[in-house]
Design a protein around this motif. Sequence first.
Motif, PDB file in Angstrom:
ATOM      1  N   PRO A  49     -63.098 -38.503  -3.827  1.00 32.91           N
ATOM      2  CA  PRO A  49     -63.588 -38.064  -2.511  1.00 32.91           C
ATOM      3  C   PRO A  49     -64.744 -37.080  -2.625  1.00 32.91           C
ATOM      4  O   PRO A  49     -64.974 -36.460  -3.658  1.00 32.91           O
ATOM      5  CB  PRO A  49     -62.350 -37.381  -1.903  1.00 32.91           C
ATOM      6  CG  PRO A  49     -61.184 -37.865  -2.701  1.00 32.91           C
ATOM      7  CD  PRO A  49     -61.714 -38.095  -4.076  1.00 32.91           C
ATOM      8  N   GLY A  50     -65.457 -36.944  -1.502  1.00 35.37           N
ATOM      9  CA  GLY A  50     -66.536 -35.984  -1.414  1.00 35.37           C
ATOM     10  C   GLY A  50     -67.924 -36.583  -1.472  1.00 35.37           C
ATOM     11  O   GLY A  50     -68.912 -35.880  -1.234  1.00 35.37           O
ATOM     12  N   PHE A  51     -68.009 -37.862  -1.789  1.00 35.72           N
ATOM     13  CA  PHE A  51     -69.298 -38.513  -1.999  1.00 35.72           C
ATOM     14  C   PHE A  51     -69.368 -39.824  -1.206  1.00 35.72           C
ATOM     15  O   PHE A  51     -68.342 -40.458  -0.931  1.00 35.72           O
ATOM     16  CB  PHE A  51     -69.512 -38.865  -3.472  1.00 35.72           C
ATOM     17  CG  PHE A  51     -69.478 -37.700  -4.406  1.00 35.72           C
ATOM     18  CD1 PHE A  51     -70.661 -37.133  -4.863  1.00 35.72           C
ATOM     19  CD2 PHE A  51     -68.276 -37.179  -4.856  1.00 35.72           C
ATOM     20  CE1 PHE A  51     -70.637 -36.061  -5.747  1.00 35.72           C
ATOM     21  CE2 PHE A  51     -68.235 -36.111  -5.734  1.00 35.72           C
ATOM     22  CZ  PHE A  51     -69.417 -35.550  -6.189  1.00 35.72           C
TER      23      PHE A  51
ATOM     24  N   LEU B 181     -59.707 -42.655   3.173  1.00 35.60           N
ATOM     25  CA  LEU B 181     -58.723 -41.642   3.543  1.00 35.60           C
ATOM     26  C   LEU B 181     -58.586 -41.607   5.058  1.00 35.60           C
ATOM     27  O   LEU B 181     -59.587 -41.621   5.777  1.00 35.60           O
ATOM     28  CB  LEU B 181     -59.131 -40.262   3.022  1.00 35.60           C
ATOM     29  CG  LEU B 181     -58.787 -39.944   1.561  1.00 35.60           C
ATOM     30  CD1 LEU B 181     -59.505 -40.885   0.602  1.00 35.60           C
ATOM     31  CD2 LEU B 181     -59.163 -38.494   1.230  1.00 35.60           C
ATOM     32  N   GLY B 182     -57.336 -41.570   5.530  1.00 33.70           N
ATOM     33  CA  GLY B 182     -57.080 -41.577   6.964  1.00 33.70           C
ATOM     34  C   GLY B 182     -55.978 -40.603   7.344  1.00 33.70           C
ATOM     35  O   GLY B 182     -55.863 -39.520   6.773  1.00 33.70           O
TER      36      GLY B 182
ATOM     37  N   GLY C 112     -66.548 -44.380   1.034  1.00 37.97           N
ATOM     38  CA  GLY C 112     -67.968 -44.049   1.073  1.00 37.97           C
ATOM     39  C   GLY C 112     -68.895 -45.251   1.084  1.00 37.97           C
ATOM     40  O   GLY C 112     -70.120 -45.088   1.082  1.00 37.97           O
ATOM     41  N   TYR C 113     -68.330 -46.466   1.106  1.00 38.53           N
ATOM     42  CA  TYR C 113     -69.152 -47.686   1.143  1.00 38.53           C
ATOM     43  C   TYR C 113     -69.808 -47.803   2.520  1.00 38.53           C
ATOM     44  O   TYR C 113     -69.177 -47.554   3.543  1.00 38.53           O
ATOM     45  CB  TYR C 113     -68.279 -48.901   0.868  1.00 38.53           C
ATOM     46  CG  TYR C 113     -69.015 -50.226   0.836  1.00 38.53           C
ATOM     47  CD1 TYR C 113     -70.005 -50.481  -0.105  1.00 38.53           C
ATOM     48  CD2 TYR C 113     -68.700 -51.229   1.746  1.00 38.53           C
ATOM     49  CE1 TYR C 113     -70.666 -51.699  -0.146  1.00 38.53           C
ATOM     50  CE2 TYR C 113     -69.344 -52.465   1.712  1.00 38.53           C
ATOM     51  CZ  TYR C 113     -70.334 -52.688   0.771  1.00 38.53           C
ATOM     52  OH  TYR C 113     -70.987 -53.901   0.740  1.00 38.53           O
ATOM     53  N   GLN C 114     -71.076 -48.168   2.549  1.00 41.31           N
ATOM     54  CA  GLN C 114     -71.800 -48.278   3.804  1.00 41.31           C
ATOM     55  C   GLN C 114     -72.182 -49.727   4.074  1.00 41.31           C
ATOM     56  O   GLN C 114     -72.719 -50.422   3.206  1.00 41.31           O
ATOM     57  CB  GLN C 114     -73.043 -47.386   3.778  1.00 41.31           C
ATOM     58  CG  GLN C 114     -72.672 -45.901   3.716  1.00 41.31           C
ATOM     59  CD  GLN C 114     -73.865 -44.978   3.765  1.00 41.31           C
ATOM     60  OE1 GLN C 114     -74.761 -45.081   2.935  1.00 41.31           O
ATOM     61  NE2 GLN C 114     -73.882 -44.065   4.725  1.00 41.31           N
TER      62      GLN C 114
ATOM     63  N   ILE D 110     -63.704 -35.863   7.418  1.00 36.81           N
ATOM     64  CA  ILE D 110     -64.568 -34.686   7.323  1.00 36.81           C
ATOM     65  C   ILE D 110     -64.461 -34.052   5.941  1.00 36.81           C
ATOM     66  O   ILE D 110     -65.448 -33.572   5.376  1.00 36.81           O
ATOM     67  CB  ILE D 110     -64.188 -33.659   8.415  1.00 36.81           C
ATOM     68  CG1 ILE D 110     -64.585 -34.184   9.794  1.00 36.81           C
ATOM     69  CG2 ILE D 110     -64.875 -32.313   8.158  1.00 36.81           C
ATOM     70  CD1 ILE D 110     -64.055 -33.340  10.930  1.00 36.81           C
ATOM     71  N   ASN D 111     -63.254 -34.052   5.377  1.00 37.44           N
ATOM     72  CA  ASN D 111     -63.031 -33.408   4.084  1.00 37.44           C
ATOM     73  C   ASN D 111     -63.181 -34.342   2.890  1.00 37.44           C
ATOM     74  O   ASN D 111     -62.855 -33.963   1.764  1.00 37.44           O
ATOM     75  CB  ASN D 111     -61.640 -32.767   4.058  1.00 37.44           C
ATOM     76  CG  ASN D 111     -61.586 -31.488   4.855  1.00 37.44           C
ATOM     77  OD1 ASN D 111     -62.535 -30.713   4.864  1.00 37.44           O
ATOM     78  ND2 ASN D 111     -60.490 -31.252   5.546  1.00 37.44           N
TER      79      ASN D 111
END
Length: 419
Positions: A362-364, A279-280, A218-220, A121-122
């Motif tokens: 992080p964040g993107f 991140l986990g 952030g990889y999809q 989430i963060n």
Amino acid sequence: MEVAVIDLGYNSIRLSLFQRSSNGNFRSVGSMKDFTRLGDGVDEGGEIKEERVNEAERVLSTFRKVLEKRGVSEVFPLGTSAFRLARNGEEVAKRLSKSLGWDVIIVSGEEEGRLSALASINSVPITDGVIFELGGGSLEVTYVSGREIGKIYNFPLGALRLIKIMKTEDRIRKEIRSYLYSLPSWLPPSLIGSGGNLRAIAKFLMKVNKVKFKHVHGYQVSSATIKSLARTLWSMRDEEISRLPGIGEQRSVTVKAAILVIEELINLYDVPYLTVSELGMREGKLMKEEELSVPKMRGKWLDSFSEFSGVQPPESIRFEVEKLTGSDLAADAGFLAHVFMESGWSDPFNACYQYVIQSLFPGFLQRELGYLALICKGATEKVKKKDLQRLGIEGRTDKINQLSRVMKKVVKSYPLGVY
């Protein structure tokens, strides 16, 4: 100040070192890992084996020396599914605490899921969706609505456990479905996952597609790709899988079971793609549970980067670039470029480009970072179609180059130290 989190997992033990910023965020400064496989044999109601405990004591003694040498005093050792399942879990935790010098805390399945969800989430722009962490011994599934953590579910569906006990594809799928059947019916807008096997799968797919990012955050991945890869992996021997780029020998044992869990989750929630979070649980242990808007969440990571660079956050530059371009990514590119300029880089725009593609930020989503990186790159050289292909994104190069010109003009218009 440095802080450490030690993840004593079913499959491996990992030490992660972080440096905190004043706003509560952090950056990774290093990690160590050993595939100790503490969970080997505990699923039949057994105990953690003596030889595994001895190996874990050796690993933790090494970690202790590193922590003492670096002067780290804040350490969070977290025992997960192997300790929860084993009859001697509490006893082993006490033994390992002596070797390490800090008390090993056995976290519940619900707490493991909460920490994993908090990390996603963060660090990933998500408002509503389902977050899962797939480990060696367990699977945690968390429902998120309005960026708030809802119901958490814990299942004994870890990749190592499944492959050791069930062995065949049909039996593994049947086991997975018997547990996932109990989950509430919902078609979430997004599915986010974390865990070592998922990261290995993402690394492999990025190498196959020649995506040049050095991280998978952030990889999809499309659902169709996951389903196709599952068929491919189950047609291969472990030895063949170990030679696949990004997988390796240790993950070759578990990745076949892991991808079945991932595929069944994709089928259950009927999502078009899966987003990977690097991140986990370990990172979640350092985070506070608070409701954050996506812009504020990103802003905190950008401000932390500026602080770690010894530079006052250039908020005025970000504001002016966004006002002129209407692009928050161009604004963030200007922010980072100016931080590099203040830090003394002769070519701050290229420094921005290189940092974004090589370091976890992080964040993107990864594709958003791709556009951000190319906006930085376009400030010194014209962005071409091959540059987009290199980062696995699509778009109009003329639009990116236009944003680059405006961003560069704003950044250059501010004297060093004045913004």
